[in-house]
Structures are given as structure tokens and as C-alpha cells.
Design a protein around this motif. Sequence first.
Motif, mmCIF file in Angstrom:
data_model
loop_
_atom_site.group_PDB
_atom_site.id
_atom_site.type_symbol
_atom_site.label_atom_id
_atom_site.label_comp_id
_atom_site.label_asym_id
_atom_site.label_seq_id
_atom_site.Cartn_x
_atom_site.Cartn_y
_atom_site.Cartn_z
ATOM 1 N N LYS A 115 0.825 -1.207 0.000
ATOM 2 C CA LYS A 115 0.000 0.000 0.000
ATOM 3 C C LYS A 115 0.856 1.252 0.000
ATOM 4 O O LYS A 115 0.572 2.228 -0.694
ATOM 5 N N LEU A 116 1.938 1.233 0.780
ATOM 6 C CA LEU A 116 2.821 2.383 0.830
ATOM 7 C C LEU A 116 3.484 2.631 -0.520
ATOM 8 O O LEU A 116 3.600 3.770 -0.979
ATOM 9 N N VAL A 117 3.900 1.545 -1.192
ATOM 10 C CA VAL A 117 4.518 1.689 -2.519
ATOM 11 C C VAL A 117 3.533 2.292 -3.497
ATOM 12 O O VAL A 117 3.881 3.194 -4.292
ATOM 13 N N CYS A 118 2.269 1.838 -3.468
ATOM 14 C CA CYS A 118 1.271 2.385 -4.397
ATOM 15 C C CYS A 118 1.008 3.868 -4.124
ATOM 16 O O CYS A 118 0.865 4.672 -5.069
ATOM 17 N N GLU A 119 0.928 4.233 -2.868
ATOM 18 C CA GLU A 119 0.711 5.637 -2.548
ATOM 19 C C GLU A 119 1.879 6.491 -3.019
ATOM 20 O O GLU A 119 1.698 7.594 -3.550
ATOM 21 N N LEU A 120 3.075 5.996 -2.807
ATOM 22 C CA LEU A 120 4.250 6.742 -3.279
ATOM 23 C C LEU A 120 4.269 6.861 -4.792
ATOM 24 O O LEU A 120 4.641 7.912 -5.343
ATOM 25 N N LEU A 121 3.844 5.814 -5.483
ATOM 26 C CA LEU A 121 3.797 5.881 -6.949
ATOM 27 C C LEU A 121 2.750 6.892 -7.404
ATOM 28 O O LEU A 121 2.964 7.634 -8.380
ATOM 29 N N ARG A 122 1.585 6.927 -6.731
ATOM 30 C CA ARG A 122 0.563 7.929 -7.081
ATOM 31 C C ARG A 122 1.092 9.336 -6.850
ATOM 32 O O ARG A 122 0.897 10.247 -7.671
ATOM 33 N N LEU A 123 1.756 9.523 -5.714
ATOM 34 C CA LEU A 123 2.296 10.846 -5.407
ATOM 35 C C LEU A 123 3.339 11.259 -6.424
ATOM 36 O O LEU A 123 3.370 12.408 -6.890
ATOM 37 N N ALA A 124 4.212 10.296 -6.779
ATOM 38 C CA ALA A 124 5.239 10.624 -7.771
ATOM 39 C C ALA A 124 4.613 10.922 -9.125
ATOM 40 O O ALA A 124 5.078 11.815 -9.849
ATOM 41 N N GLU A 125 3.539 10.190 -9.477
ATOM 42 C CA GLU A 125 2.893 10.428 -10.761
ATOM 43 C C GLU A 125 2.244 11.815 -10.785
ATOM 44 O O GLU A 125 2.339 12.545 -11.780
ATOM 45 N N LYS A 126 1.560 12.211 -9.676
ATOM 46 C CA LYS A 126 0.964 13.545 -9.623
ATOM 47 C C LYS A 126 2.032 14.621 -9.698
ATOM 48 O O LYS A 126 1.865 15.633 -10.387
ATOM 49 N N ARG A 127 3.104 14.410 -8.955
ATOM 50 C CA ARG A 127 4.175 15.404 -8.967
ATOM 51 C C ARG A 127 4.779 15.539 -10.364
ATOM 52 O O ARG A 127 5.082 16.642 -10.818
ATOM 53 N N GLN A 128 4.912 14.420 -11.025
ATOM 54 C CA GLN A 128 5.479 14.454 -12.371
ATOM 55 C C GLN A 128 4.538 15.179 -13.344
ATOM 56 O O GLN A 128 4.985 15.962 -14.185
ATOM 57 N N ARG A 129 3.251 14.917 -13.197
ATOM 58 C CA ARG A 129 2.306 15.600 -14.068
ATOM 59 C C ARG A 129 2.328 17.098 -13.812
ATOM 60 O O ARG A 129 2.227 17.923 -14.745
ATOM 61 N N ALA A 130 2.432 17.487 -12.537
ATOM 62 C CA ALA A 130 2.459 18.920 -12.213
ATOM 63 C C ALA A 130 3.698 19.580 -12.798
ATOM 64 O O ALA A 130 3.638 20.706 -13.330
ATOM 65 N N ILE A 131 4.814 18.889 -12.710
ATOM 66 C CA ILE A 131 6.046 19.462 -13.270
ATOM 67 C C ILE A 131 5.927 19.599 -14.777
ATOM 68 O O ILE A 131 6.333 20.616 -15.365
ATOM 69 N N ILE A 132 5.373 18.589 -15.405
ATOM 70 C CA ILE A 132 5.224 18.670 -16.862
ATOM 71 C C ILE A 132 4.284 19.814 -17.247
ATOM 72 O O ILE A 132 4.545 20.560 -18.200
ATOM 73 N N GLN A 133 3.177 19.975 -16.493
ATOM 74 C CA GLN A 133 2.235 21.059 -16.792
ATOM 75 C C GLN A 133 2.909 22.412 -16.616
ATOM 76 O O GLN A 133 2.734 23.324 -17.440
ATOM 77 N N THR A 134 3.695 22.545 -15.553
ATOM 78 C CA THR A 134 4.393 23.817 -15.324
ATOM 79 C C THR A 134 5.368 24.107 -16.452
ATOM 80 O O THR A 134 5.472 25.245 -16.943
ATOM 81 N N MET A 135 6.100 23.115 -16.890
ATOM 82 C CA MET A 135 7.069 23.321 -17.972
ATOM 83 C C MET A 135 6.372 23.695 -19.268
ATOM 84 O O MET A 135 6.841 24.565 -20.018
ATOM 85 N N LEU A 136 5.247 23.055 -19.556
ATOM 86 C CA LEU A 136 4.524 23.387 -20.779
ATOM 87 C C LEU A 136 4.003 24.828 -20.728
ATOM 88 O O LEU A 136 4.026 25.559 -21.730
ATOM 89 N N GLU A 137 3.464 25.284 -19.576
ATOM 90 C CA GLU A 137 2.975 26.662 -19.464
ATOM 91 C C GLU A 137 4.105 27.654 -19.661
ATOM 92 O O GLU A 137 3.943 28.679 -20.333
ATOM 93 N N ARG A 138 5.250 27.376 -19.071
ATOM 94 C CA ARG A 138 6.379 28.294 -19.238
ATOM 95 C C ARG A 138 6.845 28.333 -20.693
ATOM 96 O O ARG A 138 7.176 29.415 -21.212
#
Length: 1121
Positions: free
Chosen positions: A1088-1111
Motif C-alpha cells: 500500500k505504501l509503494v502504491c501511494e508513493l507511486l501515485r504521489l510521484a505520478e501527480k508530482r510528475q504531471r504537475a512538473i510537466i504542466q508547469t514546464m509546458l505553461e512556461r
Amino acid sequence: MPLIPTVPENYSHVLAEFDCLDPLLSALRLDSGRLKCTCLAVSRKWLALGTSAGGLHLIQREGWKQRLILTHKEGSITQVVCCPHDEDFIAVATSQGLVVVWELQLERRGRPERVSASWEHRGQTVTALCWDTNTLRVFAGDSGGKVSFLRAGSSKLGKGSAFVIFPVQTVTTVDSRVVQLGYQDGRLMVSSLSRCYLCDTEREKFWRVGNKERDGEYGACFFPQNRGLLVGQPPLLYCARPGSRVWEASFNGEVLSTHQFKQLLACPSLPLITYRNEPHYNPSQKNPQSVAFPKLLNLGDQNLLTWTDSAIYIFTPQNGQVLLWTEVEDLVDIAVYRSELFCLHGSGRLSHLSLLPSERCVERLLRRESWTLAAFVCCMFQQAITTSRARKSIPIDRLEHLRSQLSSSTHLELSGQLEEVINKLEPLDSACSSRRSSISSHESFNVLDCGIYRVISRRGSQSDEETSSLINQSTSEEERLKEFSFGQEEDQVDPDPHCSERTEAERSDQGLQFHLPLSFRPKPPRIALQAVKDSVSSFVKKTTEKINTLQMNSELWQRPDFREGGLAEMSAAASPYPEEMDNEVYDEMPNTEADMQELRSATERAISQIQDPLVLLDPVCLRETLLEWLSVLERILGHVENGSTAAGDSNMDGQGEERWETDYLEESSLSSGEPTQSVTEEKKEESPELGEKEEDQCDSAEKKEPEVSNVNPPEPVRLVSPRPIPSDLLANLTQLATLYTELSCFRKQENEQALGCTSFLRRYFFLLDQERVRRMCLLCYRERPEVQSSFAEAMLDLTQSSKVVEVIQRGDLLRSLRSLRELQPWSSPPLLAHLHRLYEKHGEAAVRSFSQFYPTITPADVMTMAQQSHFLAYLDNLVQSQTEEHRLSFLQSLLEPESLRQDWLQLALTHDAPQRCDTLTPDGQPRWHSHCFSWGYGRLLSLLIGLPADLTSKQKMAETCRSHGYWMGYLCLCRELHRRTEAFSTICQLDDISLLEQPDGVEPQTLDEWKLLIQLSQCSSSAAVDSDQLSSGVNGSSSWSNGSAADCGGQISPESLTLMLARTAGPDRAMDLLEECGVQLVFSPHSKLVCELLRLAEKRQRAIIQTMLERCDRFLWSQHA
């Protein structure tokens, strides 16, 4: 004094002590109880001695003079080692854990100084030191398992280098105390109490050598391959194992073989040749030894040295033999330089030993005037001293001088035994072995540099009388030959019925005078004929072509074509006039010339016919042409009677005299008008056994005529033509004979009256092209093994007179291989015969060395002579001798024909392999974790599987791997054949998730494959639950829990596969796929902890990609404005 026992012939070397180092220790005051020598090292120039007081004495080996003493206040010296590539540097370790590098600065006449020091091992005992072979770097290992290195700064490295302080670095920490260190070509070897490790110091990679652990002090060392054909090959690694065993490993740490020395050490110890006491050899001491080898050292070019506290052992690892072992008391440490050993004993005493051949040992003892000790060695090693090779080191006159120096009162028995050894001596490069005993008992030889033999007389008048008698014999030889021949001719006309017996007696008495060949004296035909009749064994090879013609005329007497017209001509042999004897020679010549002319015509006619493509390409016409030519060949060169040279010169010595007696009696009977049959009957009456034997031979010959191909006892191989054949005719005969052999070999014999392949090969081997016959045998040796055996027998007889055969018979594998390498350039058939002898003598050890003769000797040649398990060892060595990037293409080049791939794969899967019951269940399914078993020829298997092949071959190989339980190969082939479902099913049954995660693993590529894999794993898990519950019902308890990754480790389960899919496609998609499969899982907290960490990493990655695209979007719009 009792008789000195003789050492067996296979012991050729000895350990000897020529120098006494006790005065040196007394001068250094190291012989007292307070100050002792604790360690030592040796190089070309120095002998370094560490002391218990912290001093390091540097002794110059030339003259044994002390040059320097280096002091240390940090404790006593425990280790010392000299730099191998720069003798101006030396490394020292003290009892407090300090490692110091000294620069002696002798070239600049400066004071020695410490150029580097390390306290990395403070509080530990430094147990091993080792220098880098190229740079000024020292490796140190301690009792805690830590391994570090320090660099030495020096002004030799450039300006300012002496002022740079290099940091000390830790290389690794192993599991137990470091026993021995070694360095070679960028690789560091660390031998601990439990394992041996390899370290690439540049890439920082580590390997374990082998899989099995050990417990105790066991050494290891690199073994450079810098001799002969092995130059440029990477070094080998030898690691000691319990029970007198040594692993041989490659430079990459892969164990190639295990050398077993326990039974080989069941031999007597050779005595140490020393001035301290007389050597004593006990041949009855033959008990196997189970020894732990605490250290291994490279001694000389090809030997391996180890020792215990009571003995020194020296091996030759390339052929797995014991060179010698010698009992030495109270050993503590040994330092080696080339073939010299410096031994430190527990009492602090030093001894300087040398490993050298026994004849060299005698030479050095004679130079030092150690007469008694030299005589002991001569008597003990007389097998090596008496050989002609030893005369280069020990001339006979020096041994005579040695015998004269022995006291007749105190060494009477030793002198007598030495006299017996001298009588057995062989002269240098002696070729006259028949007179060896008389020569060695009267004269000695010395060979000068110009090649002249200097004869040294030892017995005065007796030698002179023998020399003068020899001269008189040679000057009067022709007169005595004339008298002898006239006496024989008169006896032939004598009608006395006992004339043959008297003639034979006189001939045997007088014929003894002609055993000394005088090659410089011309031989008239009549005189040479009589001499050949009396000593066939020494003269038949040296007669002229005319004598050979006369010799073959005895065969024509038995032929019906010549029985009528030839009798009158042959009867002239009984005439007492020498002119008629000469006329006989020229009367016989037309018959032989007519036969040769008939054979030439038939051969030319056959050659012209087979040049027609219609005949050459039609097997029926070609066979008829060859059979027509064969009938002429059989009539002229085929049938050989009365014990003629059917087997060449090899059987001339045993039956030559009987054959000449038969010819002589036939000649006398023909001259008196009696038929030949009466002579034969008379001889049968004199010797009934011989008569019965001849009758049996005649009966078998009559039975043989209807069907020649079914002869039960094979006829002997004929190596020499019964008649002289001109060279131009011989070339055409060779072409036709070889063509007939090939045609009859690949064609079934259909009850014809023609010669079969085997019979033709044995009867006309002297006409065949050996290389073509060898290739023919390679193609048909399975269907026609008798052809291969006949060819091997013929080649063994043909090469019997080679000097290499004597070396092979002595049993020394290394010397035999060296002698074979000296025969270059090689010819395949003779070399194959020598290798056949070598294999019969040494077995698998010889086959492993055959790879050096490739491509002259191919794997197909070795396959015909060696056992299957031995052939696999040869093939593996041959492939591994290539560089890694060329092994695959090289193995592909060996597969001719392609069917060999399947044969070799089958061999490698059935030898040195796990049992099928360990890899397969009773219903043919994979057993749990059975892919972890080690396969003896795993490297060869991986190469065979990786070779390019067609679809059918790959499928057949996959089925073969599955049927034998070789799962790694089966998975690899499934991946190539795109049989991914079978691969997933096998992986689930093997239950190892690493088979999916490895770079060469079978990882799912689509969601459907993930779904299939999860379903298969669920089925396997439920099957495992059922079996475990069944076992728990029997045993009473069960501890299996579903789905815990921590419990499963590397096992395959739906939970572990879900986590693997979550890392690849995301946790949400993995959960959706589980729902589609209908799998209900209760995840563990860790999952369960691994899955939560993967979800968090996936959200963080999406946010970074969105920020880079806006810039990026803002930047592009700003540039547009």
C-alpha cells in the motif's frame, strides 16, 4: 651402506640447497633468542629481512652484503614486499597496523625516505601486501577483512610529484581475514578465509570466484600465460580448496576446472639435496594426502608452489601433475624469485633452495666438489642421468672423475653403484644403440663445438685393441664377404640332405661380422644381396633400387605366370661363378619392367576415362573403370606371400630372416630340379607348427577369394610398396587409389568380388593421399567405424619411428606438447596420430590441450578419438580460447554440417548437468527454482543457443532444452520464437520474478500479457496453497500466507506482479487490470505504501510537466510579440 633406491623416471627435478645463510644471520645478529627474523621478501637485487625489533635489513644478493637497515618505531615488521617493476621501492607493514613505502634512492646516492604511509589498518594486523604491477601503488589487507591501497609519490614521476600526498582509499571489506593478495593487469585478487574475490580496480567491479565457500587459510594467485602459443592470453587464477584441491578459474572469475591432487600426492617425497645431511629416499611411502594450501605462488614459468609447516609442494597446473614434494621442517614463510626459494623457519633460520633438473644439480655439486652428495644424486636419479640429453651438462669423463674421488674404504658400495650407472650412460645424441653397452663400458665421449666427437679411453690397451680390431674388420670386410659368398654357393650344390642346416649355422656364425653398416663403402649387387639376406633388420632400408628389385623377385617365383619360364633363369643362382650371378640380375629386370609398363598403361587408360564428365559423374561407369584398373593393380602389387612386407618395415625385423631362409631354400631346390612343394613339405616336417600355420593361411586365402570384403582377421596394413614405383606413376596411382577408396566408402558393398573400402585401405595404404582419406573418415566414421580404425592404425604405424613417440612414451605431457609444437608446420594425419598416442597416455588432460593445434586438428578429428565427456572439455576450451566478441562467430564456423549443433547441444545437456528429477516434475513440468542449478557447460550452452538458425532448428533446440530441464535456455528460445505464453507459464512455475526483471528477461509488453501473467500466477499460487495445505495436513502445521511480498521475497504472486505493473503503467491502471481479472487482493502495508508513493510521484510528475509546458507557452508568445 645400503643400496640407494632409484627415483622413478617421471621425477626429473629436485630441490637443492647450495648456499648456507647461517653466517649472514650471525653477522646481522639474527640468530640470538632476543632478535629474530619475522618476514622476508626477495627480488632480483635484494633479499629483505624484517625483524622483531622493527628493523628491515636489505641484503645485496650479489655477494650477500648488507647495504641498508631501515628502522621503524611502530612495532615489529610483519610484512615486506619489493616492488616488481622498480627495485628502488619497498613496502613494509608493522605490528601496529602501519603501512610504509620506502624509496631507497640508491641511484642518486641519497638517503632512503618514507614517500607514503597509511594508518588505515591501525589496531589490526596487516596480513598481506601486494604491489601494482604497473604503478607505484600498494594494496594491503588485514585481519579484519579490510583492503586498502596507498600511492607512493616520487620525483621519478615528474616535477612536484614528491610533494603530493595521495589519499589512502579503502577498496573493499570482505567477510573474514585476508589470507593473500595478488594483482595482475588491472585486477586485484583477494583471498579470505571463506572465499576468493576479484576486483577491477578501475571500473570498481567485484566478482566472487566460484559458489562454494571454505573455512580456513587457503591461498590464491594469478598464473600468467606467457609461453609458446599462449602468449597474449589473459592470465589464469588458481584458488586453493579443501582436500588438496585447486580451482582453475578464468580472468573473469569463472571456475574452469578443479585439480585433484590428493591421490597424486600418494607418492614418496623426494629428498632435499643439502649439505646438512645425506639424502634419504623411501619408495614405500605412498599414502594420499589431504592438505590445506595456505598460500599459492607462481614459481618459474609453469609451476605452482605451496607449502605447509612440514613440506613443500610444486605442481604443474597446465597438465594437473605433481612435479615434486619434499619434506622440510618447521616452515613459516617462503619468498620466491624465478626458480629460487628463500625459506623462513620457525627458529628464525633461513635456507636458500633452488629448483632445477637433477642433471643440473649434479653439475653444480661437481663444481663445488661435493663428491659424495653428487654421487648420491647420480645413483638416485639415474633414470635422468643416463639419458643422452644429460651429457650436455655432465660429460662421461666428469662422472669418471667423480668415481675416482670417492674413497674406496668409506664409499665402496657407493662407488660400485656409481660404476653401474656409468655403464648405462648414453652418448650425446647417440644413434648407435646396438653398441651402447660396449661403448659405455670402454670409452667416453665429448662433443666439441665444431661437432667432432672426442673419444676418451678409460681402460688403456683394451680400448686400443678394440679400436684396432674395428679398423682391421672394416678394411678386410670385402674379402671376407667374398669368401662367405663363395662358401655359400658351394654349399648350395652339395647334395647332402643336412646341407641346409649346416649352411644356416655357418651363415649365423659368419654373419655377425656384418652388423656394422659402412655407408661410405659402395656395395656390389651380389655382395649386397648376401649381406641383406643375413641382416635384414639393419640393411633392408639402405639397399639400392636394384636390390629391392631382386628382393621382390622371390615373390614372382610363386606366381603361375613365372613358374615355367622363370625356373630356368632362377636355377642359374646355384652356379659357383659370379658372372652368372650378375646375369641373373639382368634377366629378372625385363619381367619387372613389363609389369610396371602394364600397370602404367592401365593407369593412364583409367585416368583418361575418368576425365570424361559422362564417366566421372556416373557412379556406375566410374566404378566399372576403377574395377578394370583394380584387376591390374591386384595382379602386380596386390597378393603378397611368404611373409613379405605387408605391414611395411615394422615387421621386417621379426620375420625377415625366416623369409630369406625360405627364398634361399627355394633357390637351391630350383637349381637341383626339385619342385617348390617338396621344399615346403620338408620345412613343414622340420617345424610342424609352422607347417600347420601355413596351411591355415592357404585355407583362409582360398576362402577369401570369393568374398574379399568379409575377411575376419584384418590383413596387416602395408606402409611400403612391394616394388619400386616411379614418381610420375605413383602420382597417378595415388589419384586413382584414393578415388576408389572414397567411392567404395560411400557405396554399399553388394556381395561383389571387388575389394571393400577397409581391405583396400589396409592393402594399398602406401598409395593413398592421407589428407583426403582423413577427410573421408571424418564424414563416414559413424557408419563405417572400421575404416576410421584402420586409418588410425596405419598412421600410428607410419609415425612409430618419430622422435616425438619416445617423448610421449615417457609420460611428460608438457614435454610432449613442446615436442609437437616444434614439428611446425604441421601435417594433419601425422599430428593426429601423435595426439592419439597422447590421449591414450593422459586422457582428458591431453584433450584439453588439443585446442592449441587448431585449425590443423579440428573438433571433428577430436570427436573420432575421444570420449564424449572429454570432447566437451576440449570444445569448451577451444571456444573459450577466443576473445569474447569472436566466440559466437567462431563457434558458428565449427558447425559443419549444421546437424552438429543439435548433437553438441545434446552432449552439453547430458554431461556435468543436474539430474532430470531435480529439474522436472514427474508430469514434465518445471520444478520450483530448478533454473538455479549450475550446468557444467553453461557457457557453451548459451553460445549454442545464441547462434543464428532456422525456425525448425530453434524449435528442436527448445524442445531439447525443455526435456532436459535447462530452463534458462528454454526461456531464451521462447523469447526468440515469440512463444511468450509458454515462457510466462514456465516463469510462474519456476517462481522467480527476476526472470521478468532482468535485461534479457521475458517482460510483458501489453496489458493483455500482464493480464495473462497475473492469471497464471494466481493459478500457480493456488496450486502452491493446495500442496502446502496437503503437506501441513500431513505434518501438522502450515505457515503459508497469501500475498505478502516481504514473505515471498523474489517469488511471483499477483501482488508482486501488480506492484511491477504499477511501476510501469501506474497504480491506478494496475488496480483496474486486477478488477478485470477478477482477482481480489488484500495488499500488505508495504505494498500500500509503494502504491501511494507511486501515485504521489505520478501527480508530482504531471504537475512538473504542466508547469514546464505553461512556461514554454509563455516564452513562445513573448517571442512572437
